[in-house]
Scaffold this motif. Sequence first.
Motif, mmCIF file in Angstrom:
data_model
loop_
_atom_site.group_PDB
_atom_site.id
_atom_site.type_symbol
_atom_site.label_atom_id
_atom_site.label_comp_id
_atom_site.label_asym_id
_atom_site.label_seq_id
_atom_site.Cartn_x
_atom_site.Cartn_y
_atom_site.Cartn_z
ATOM 1 N N GLU A 67 -75.968 43.156 -106.182
ATOM 2 C CA GLU A 67 -75.861 41.665 -106.006
ATOM 3 C C GLU A 67 -74.343 41.298 -105.566
ATOM 4 O OE1 GLU A 67 -75.372 37.692 -109.249
ATOM 5 O OE2 GLU A 67 -76.293 39.762 -110.050
ATOM 6 N N SER A 68 -73.406 42.080 -105.765
ATOM 7 C CA SER A 68 -72.055 42.036 -105.315
ATOM 8 C C SER A 68 -72.127 42.226 -103.905
ATOM 9 C CB SER A 68 -71.035 42.846 -105.950
ATOM 10 O OG SER A 68 -71.316 44.218 -105.934
ATOM 11 N N GLN A 69 -72.603 43.313 -103.357
ATOM 12 C CA GLN A 69 -72.827 43.530 -102.036
ATOM 13 C C GLN A 69 -73.562 42.607 -101.183
ATOM 14 O OE1 GLN A 69 -74.698 47.482 -102.135
ATOM 15 N NE2 GLN A 69 -72.743 48.472 -101.797
ATOM 16 N N GLU A 70 -74.636 42.018 -101.937
ATOM 17 C CA GLU A 70 -75.402 40.872 -101.189
ATOM 18 C C GLU A 70 -74.466 39.644 -100.802
ATOM 19 O OE1 GLU A 70 -79.706 39.814 -100.300
ATOM 20 O OE2 GLU A 70 -78.188 41.429 -99.921
ATOM 21 N N LYS A 71 -73.579 39.314 -101.801
ATOM 22 C CA LYS A 71 -72.736 38.116 -101.667
ATOM 23 C C LYS A 71 -71.833 38.453 -100.572
ATOM 24 C CE LYS A 71 -72.784 36.571 -106.486
ATOM 25 N NZ LYS A 71 -72.112 36.287 -107.847
ATOM 26 N N LEU A 72 -71.076 39.756 -100.574
ATOM 27 C CA LEU A 72 -70.157 40.109 -99.469
ATOM 28 C C LEU A 72 -70.837 39.749 -98.002
ATOM 29 C CD1 LEU A 72 -68.487 42.974 -100.982
ATOM 30 C CD2 LEU A 72 -67.141 40.897 -100.524
ATOM 31 N N TRP A 73 -72.196 40.345 -97.979
ATOM 32 C CA TRP A 73 -72.805 40.207 -96.753
ATOM 33 C C TRP A 73 -73.306 38.983 -96.329
ATOM 34 C CZ3 TRP A 73 -74.513 43.761 -93.286
ATOM 35 C CH2 TRP A 73 -75.492 43.307 -92.483
ATOM 36 N N PHE A 74 -73.382 37.970 -97.139
ATOM 37 C CA PHE A 74 -73.704 36.599 -96.766
ATOM 38 C C PHE A 74 -72.346 35.835 -96.475
ATOM 39 C CE2 PHE A 74 -78.003 37.176 -98.401
ATOM 40 C CZ PHE A 74 -78.693 36.433 -97.380
ATOM 41 N N LYS A 75 -71.411 36.417 -96.932
ATOM 42 C CA LYS A 75 -70.056 35.636 -96.634
ATOM 43 C C LYS A 75 -69.527 36.083 -95.475
ATOM 44 C CE LYS A 75 -65.296 35.300 -98.572
ATOM 45 N NZ LYS A 75 -64.489 35.668 -99.808
ATOM 46 N N TYR A 76 -69.794 37.405 -95.094
ATOM 47 C CA TYR A 76 -68.908 37.872 -93.723
ATOM 48 C C TYR A 76 -70.109 38.180 -92.504
ATOM 49 C CZ TYR A 76 -64.746 38.476 -96.646
ATOM 50 O OH TYR A 76 -63.878 38.098 -97.460
ATOM 51 N N ALA A 77 -71.334 38.346 -92.935
ATOM 52 C CA ALA A 77 -72.315 38.822 -91.783
ATOM 53 C C ALA A 77 -72.776 37.488 -91.200
ATOM 54 C CB ALA A 77 -73.368 39.876 -92.464
ATOM 55 N N HIS A 78 -73.542 37.917 -90.386
ATOM 56 C CA HIS A 78 -74.360 36.652 -89.541
ATOM 57 C C HIS A 78 -75.878 36.717 -89.311
ATOM 58 C CE1 HIS A 78 -73.684 39.593 -86.296
ATOM 59 N NE2 HIS A 78 -74.670 39.052 -85.858
ATOM 60 N N ASP A 79 -76.405 37.848 -90.223
ATOM 61 C CA ASP A 79 -77.822 38.029 -90.024
ATOM 62 C C ASP A 79 -78.521 38.913 -91.032
ATOM 63 O OD1 ASP A 79 -77.428 40.757 -89.341
ATOM 64 O OD2 ASP A 79 -77.598 40.394 -87.351
ATOM 65 N N LEU A 80 -79.823 38.666 -91.272
ATOM 66 C CA LEU A 80 -80.620 39.356 -91.939
ATOM 67 C C LEU A 80 -81.803 40.036 -91.533
ATOM 68 C CD1 LEU A 80 -81.445 39.768 -95.312
ATOM 69 C CD2 LEU A 80 -82.952 37.983 -94.956
ATOM 70 N N ALA A 81 -81.489 41.598 -91.582
ATOM 71 C CA ALA A 81 -82.643 42.201 -90.878
ATOM 72 C C ALA A 81 -83.816 42.779 -91.832
ATOM 73 C CB ALA A 81 -82.067 43.506 -90.357
ATOM 74 N N LEU A 86 -67.765 48.245 -105.729
ATOM 75 C CA LEU A 86 -66.654 47.757 -106.716
ATOM 76 C C LEU A 86 -66.601 46.555 -107.181
ATOM 77 C CD1 LEU A 86 -63.501 49.104 -104.540
ATOM 78 C CD2 LEU A 86 -64.466 50.200 -106.528
ATOM 79 N N PRO A 87 -66.492 46.276 -108.622
ATOM 80 C CA PRO A 87 -66.404 44.913 -109.025
ATOM 81 C C PRO A 87 -65.287 44.172 -108.484
ATOM 82 C CG PRO A 87 -65.163 46.577 -110.467
ATOM 83 C CD PRO A 87 -65.927 47.267 -109.533
ATOM 84 N N LYS A 88 -65.571 42.817 -108.584
ATOM 85 C CA LYS A 88 -64.696 42.085 -107.650
ATOM 86 C C LYS A 88 -63.146 42.194 -108.186
ATOM 87 C CE LYS A 88 -64.619 37.166 -106.421
ATOM 88 N NZ LYS A 88 -65.133 35.822 -106.351
ATOM 89 N N PRO A 89 -62.684 42.355 -109.418
ATOM 90 C CA PRO A 89 -61.494 42.442 -109.515
ATOM 91 C C PRO A 89 -60.536 43.733 -108.845
ATOM 92 C CG PRO A 89 -62.466 42.000 -111.707
ATOM 93 C CD PRO A 89 -63.605 42.147 -110.774
ATOM 94 N N LEU A 90 -61.532 44.333 -108.449
ATOM 95 C CA LEU A 90 -60.913 45.936 -107.759
ATOM 96 C C LEU A 90 -61.264 45.590 -106.132
ATOM 97 C CD1 LEU A 90 -62.160 48.462 -110.179
ATOM 98 C CD2 LEU A 90 -59.760 47.374 -110.026
#
Length: 374
Positions: A153-167, A350-354
């Motif tokens: 879930e955390s990696q998914e949020k980072l992906w949608f924040k910085y990436a530009h596509d879904l493969a 990593l969890p968000k605080p880290l």
Amino acid sequence: MKNLSLDIQLIIECSQHIPNKKKIKDLISNIEDWYAFIDLAYAHGVFPLVYKELKSYETEIPQDVLQTMKTDNMSIVKQNMLMSAELIKVMKILEENNIEALAFKGPTLAQMAYGDITLRQYMDLDILVNKKDIYTTYKLLLNNYTRDIERSESQEKLWFKYAHDLALTAKNNVHVEFHWQMLDSDHPINLENINFFQNTHQIKINNYPISVISNEEFLIYLCVHGSKHLYERLEWIVDIDRFINFQKIDWKKFDNLIKDKNYQKFVYLGLYMANFLFGTKIDISNYKNNNDIQKVTSHIFNLWQKNSDFTNKDSIRYMLKLFSSTLDKIYYIHKVYLKPTFTEYWYIDLPKPLYFLYYPLRQYLLVKKYFLKK
């Protein structure tokens, strides 16, 4: 051109809109390793054009070489036809569900710039949708497609924040990338002044209407994309040349779109190289003698000649010459050397605080990659 290998020179000549037969015949006689030549043409993404031109030189080229090229080309033709059919299938699904989608690159670019879906190499399909429709698109295709990478879930949020596509990958192994923007959000180049959904039009692939972005915006994207990768593949320059030759460009509108933008020099590099290598009929008087563009062009030719890594430290130094402002250069250096990438995000979840620990992890992985011997 004289500093380039004979193999590269022959590949360039075969990719001309109107090839010089005499020059091709002279170059053919000097090719020492035909199978290395085939690999190089394929690596530069112009193998179909090369084969189309060379298949008529039966007395100059060994028969086993021509047979190999014919077999390889047929594989590309079959794959391109499969991918074109998949594009139509996906666009139909999106249209039936009222999701606005624009196709670009892949068979769309092949049809628009080459007039034939089989004359260009492509490995995937690229479709632009609004970001708000990404999850809906994903759910619609869930039965027939799989995700290339499973993320937390955390990696998914980072992906949608910085990436530009879904493969996604179809059951027939066709790779499809759904873009919600043209570049990563943390890239210094910003194309946000362009609303790609505003001035669309349609082309036909296999008699099916496909919506695409405007010609002017498409050309800007082709130049920015190729320059961002320092034209590692000759194909990206051929795309620009063929697109200008086959499509009507409103140059006044084009100039207004790039005026005073931080990607202007990226666009100029693409147009300059197309004119230099293929004589593309465009006015390059404003940047013909630009020192930075000439230096970057020479660097690209040097990398082609040496078949070198286009991501080396020298290339980063030359990439900086394409940025107009000091702030953009600093931003780019930060992105390349300091800012965590998806490599770090996937290395450990990593969890968000880290999250701050991703920064030293980035430095560790860079040192490991470039300086520590295995």
